[in-house]
Every structure is written in structure tokens, then in C-alpha cells.
Write an enzyme that holds these catalytic residues in place. Structure first.
Site, PDB file in Angstrom:
ATOM      1  CD  GLN A 241      -2.815  -1.198   2.422  1.00 49.52           C
ATOM      2  OE1 GLN A 241      -2.816  -0.310   3.265  1.00 49.52           O
ATOM      3  NE2 GLN A 241      -3.576  -2.288   2.551  1.00 49.52           N
TER       4      GLN A 241
ATOM      5  CD  GLU B  49     -13.980   2.684  14.780  1.00 47.63           C
ATOM      6  OE1 GLU B  49     -14.053   1.741  15.593  1.00 47.63           O
ATOM      7  OE2 GLU B  49     -13.274   3.699  14.968  1.00 47.63           O
TER       8      GLU B  49
ATOM      9  CG  HIS C 282      -2.961  -1.059   7.678  1.00 50.97           C
ATOM     10  ND1 HIS C 282      -3.518  -1.613   8.814  1.00 50.97           N
ATOM     11  CD2 HIS C 282      -3.589  -1.668   6.633  1.00 50.97           C
ATOM     12  CE1 HIS C 282      -4.433  -2.511   8.472  1.00 50.97           C
ATOM     13  NE2 HIS C 282      -4.486  -2.560   7.141  1.00 50.97           N
TER      14      HIS C 282
ATOM     15  CE1 TYR D 158     -12.204   9.645  17.933  1.00 51.68           C
ATOM     16  CE2 TYR D 158      -9.903  10.266  18.205  1.00 51.68           C
ATOM     17  CZ  TYR D 158     -11.235  10.621  18.106  1.00 51.68           C
ATOM     18  OH  TYR D 158     -11.601  11.947  18.202  1.00 51.68           O
TER      19      TYR D 158
ATOM     20  CE1 TYR E 209      -9.787  -8.577   6.924  1.00 49.57           C
ATOM     21  CE2 TYR E 209      -7.957  -7.671   8.168  1.00 49.57           C
ATOM     22  CZ  TYR E 209      -8.984  -7.508   7.259  1.00 49.57           C
ATOM     23  OH  TYR E 209      -9.206  -6.278   6.695  1.00 49.57           O
TER      24      TYR E 209
END
Length: 385
Positions: A92, A249, A156, A259, A270
Site C-alpha cells: 500500500q 468507522e 496501512h 479511538y 481476520y
């Protein structure tokens, strides 16, 4: 409840994956605000990720493999813009978001977020840099923030960028698929950081002076934020972040707030392992809204234009899973209005254009990335009807 969520996820995943490809020029979407036309603007892009409008109406579009392109509204795509940073284009990672300085017309600064290669070894870190846009190239690009630590994980990176009305710069980082470090203030994983435009730390950041915390952190306990936008009316900052298996979210980002990831989540891991629901930890901030099954949010704009009056005040969120757009209106008690309209391709980025239309970037599994525009029927029909 968790078994029900899993069953819903499995039941919905197949039809979502089977969404048809986008229609031809002039095809229409049915939305609560009326029919909307979908038009292609440009194609031939390699995994486009971020989009920003120049004052002259052209677009700067990042490509994850490492290029920045200039795209015109009539479909022109430039050669790679010179002067961009070296990126770690794996998983990513790569060249990610792009924004202009609020004083761009005076100072010419363009900000880029990217996966910065480790100069002393392997891996990369989420980073933010800026350079001046001069004669269609970037001059004097320099990194102004690099998250800690460098890691070999390819997942991520987060990396959305936003400027507040006060001129502060916000960068969302992912937790690099490492879980627990998102609760450790001694690194930048799974945080929203707040900076001055030159990368220095504002003196009123919540953890300034705490020897155990990174001064740049504004909020923490996030998982992977790829969608962030300010409410243009109230000034509140919202992020839409990817949960694990379910539990994406929408969060209102507040100073110094935790959070909860990975202590709590509305999704499950997963491997099927259950994660405690947020209400079990009232000391942690719960989401304004959550999605199970996941929508995989990427890119978000707070719409204030006149082209779609029924959307004013809505958040338009790109969905990689739904292959379309999620429109959400936030009320005092959570989501006041919500709809999903499929476009048939994964949407990576959403931006309101200076003309009030909505511009989208498409992502794989398209053969090639594209810029699309959503237009109202009134602006799409010939003058003679």
C-alpha cells in the site's frame, strides 16, 4: 451478534464484487437527490491515489508507483512532473496524497504524502513533504515530517492530508498492520498528527512536553485512515477509517483523544478472533457511525457546492468494496442520513471541484485508473433538450 455480522459480510460480499463496470458517457446514477450523470474525464493513470485542483482548474493527481501528473478537464494527462520524492512503492506504499497550501497563489507550496524509503536500511515510513510548484514542476522538495519508526510492512500507511482554517496541517497515519503500537504514544503509528505548515510542532499540541509521547500527535488509536475531511461549516475534523473484518468507522477527531484500536472495535479480526465492542470501554472514544460489513473507505469530501443542492453538508466517501460512493450526513446523535450509490469501480479519492461538481479517482481492479466526474442532469443534457 458477531456471528450475525460475519454472516452478513459473507452474504453481501459476493453481490458487491459482481457490480457491473461503469456505464458509457452520460450514464446515470439514481440517488436520493435525483439522477446524477457519470462522465469520464481522463484515463491511462497508474493506481491514482490523491487529487488536488490548481487555481487554473487543472488537477494534480498522484500515482501510487511514484509519479505526479497534471490532468486537464478535457482529458489531457501530462508526463510525470519533475521534482517529486523517491518513494517505497510496495504493498500500500508509494506516492499517496496531494494538497495545495492555503496560500498557494502566494507561496506555490504543494504537499505530498508518501512512503519514504529508509535511508539507513530496509522498509519505509509514512512521510510528508513540500516543494514549490513552478512552471509545472516541483522545486526544492523536502521532507518536513517522517513518522517513527521505519518498518518493512507494506500495509496501512494511511496518509491523507488536510489543512484546517487556522492553517495547521493534519496527516493521518496507519498503524502499519501492527495493532498494539496504535496505543503507544512513543511512535506515530495509527495517529493523526498536527503540524505547522513548515513541519514544526504547534505549541498547543496535546502531548507537547510529555517525554513518553511524540509531540506531533493530535489523536491516536486509529487503524488505517485513508479518508479525512474538515466540515467546512463547523470546522470539525472527521476521518473514515478501515476496520478489520467489518467495523469501518466514521470518527470526529478531537484533541488528544484515544479511538481505541486495537483494544476495541465494531469488527472482528481476520482470523475470526473477537474484539471487544467499544461500549465495553467507555473511557475510549466510540465512532460517530460504523459499517459492518466494511465499505473500505478511501477519500472523502464535505460537499458544499451548488450543483447538487440535495447533497449540501454531506460527506461523500469513496468505497473500495461497494465500488461507489457513500453519502453521509452527520447529526447530533450520529448519522442523520445515509445512502450508497454504486458506480461499478473501486473509488480511491473524492474531491469537490471548483465548479461544484464531484471528481473521483478509480482504483484497481480497473485495467487503468481514471478520473471521473459526477454532474447534475441539468448540466449534462443538451441545451435543446
Amino acid at each position: 451478534m458477531r456471528l450475525l455480522r460475519l454472516a452478513l459480510l459473507l452474504a453481501i460480499a459476493a453481490p458487491l464484487a459482481a457490480q457491473p463496470p461503469p456505464g458509457q458517457i452520460g450514464s446515470f446514477l439514481s440517488t436520493a437527490g435525483g439522477p446524477v450523470a457519470v462522465y469520464p474525464v481522463a484515463d491511462g493513470l497508474a493506481s491514482p491515489w490523491g487529487l488536488a485542483f490548481l487555481p487554473d482548474g487543472r488537477m494534480l493527481v498522484t500515482e501510487k508507483p511514484g509519479h505526479l501528473r497534471i490532468v486537464t478537464t478535457d482529458g489531457g494527462v501530462s508526463a510525470p512532473v519533475e521534482g517529486t520524492p523517491e518513494v517505497w512503492a510496495r504493498g500500500q506504499g508509494g506516492l499517496l496524497d496531494v494538497v495545495l497550501d492555503p496560500d498557494f497563489e502566494d507561496n506555490g507550496y504543494v504537499y505530498l504524502s508518501y512512503a519514504r524509503p529508509n535511508p539507513d536500511g530496509e522498509g519505509a515510513a509514512s512521510a510528508l513533504g513540500r516543494g514549490r510548484f513552478v512552471d509545472d514542476r516541483i522545486e526544492g522538495f523536502e521532507a518536513i515530517f517522517t513518522s517513527e519508526p521505519y518498518m518493512t510492512s507494506g500495509g496501512h500507511f494511511g496518509s491523507r492530508i488536510e489543512f484546517s482554517d487556522s492553517g495547521h496541517l493534519y496527516l493521518a497515519t496507519g498503524e502499519r498492520f501492527q495493532f498494539e503500537p496504535a496505543q503507544d504514544l512513543g511512535n506515530h503509528l495509527g495517529t493523526v498528527v498536527r503540524l505547522n505548515p513548515d513541519g514544526s510542532v504547534p505549541s498547543d499540541n496535546p502531548f507537547v512536553g510529555d517525554a513518553s509521547a511524540e509531540d506531533e500527535i493530535w489523536s491516536f488509536g486509529h487503524r488505517n485512515v485513508q479518508a479525512m475531511a474538515f466540515d467546512k461549516i463547523t470546522g470539525a475534523l472527521y476521518v473514515a477509517e478501515m476496520g478489520p473484518m467489518g467495523g469501518d468507522e466514521l470518527n470526529r477527531v478531537e484533541r488528544g483523544t484515544n479511538y481505541g484500536w486495537p483494544i476495541v472495535s465494531w469488527g472482528m479480526d481476520y482470523d475470526g478472533e473477537l474484539i471487544p465492542d467499544p461500549p465495553t470501554r467507555p473511557d475510549l472514544e466510540d465512532a460517530v457511525h460504523y459499517w459492518t460489513p466494511s465499505i473500505a473507505p478511501s477519500g472523502m469530501a464535505h460537499y458544499t457546492g451548488d450543483v447538487f443542492p440535495g447533497w449540501q453538508g454531506s460527506y461523500l466517501i469513496g468505497s473500495l468494496v461497494y465500488r461507489g460512493i457513500v453519502r453521509a450526513v452527520v447529526g447530533d446523535d450520529g448519522l442523520a442520513e445515509h445512502e450508497v450509490f454504486p458506480i461499478g469501480v473501486r473509488i480511491r479519492e473524492v474531491e469537490q471541484g471548483p465548479d461544484g461538481h464531484v471528481y473521483l479517482l478509480t482504483d484497481e481492479p480497473d485495467p487503468e485508473g481514471r478520473v471521473l466526474v459526477l454532474r447534475s442532469i441539468e448540466t449534462s443534457m443538451p441545451e435543446d433538450g
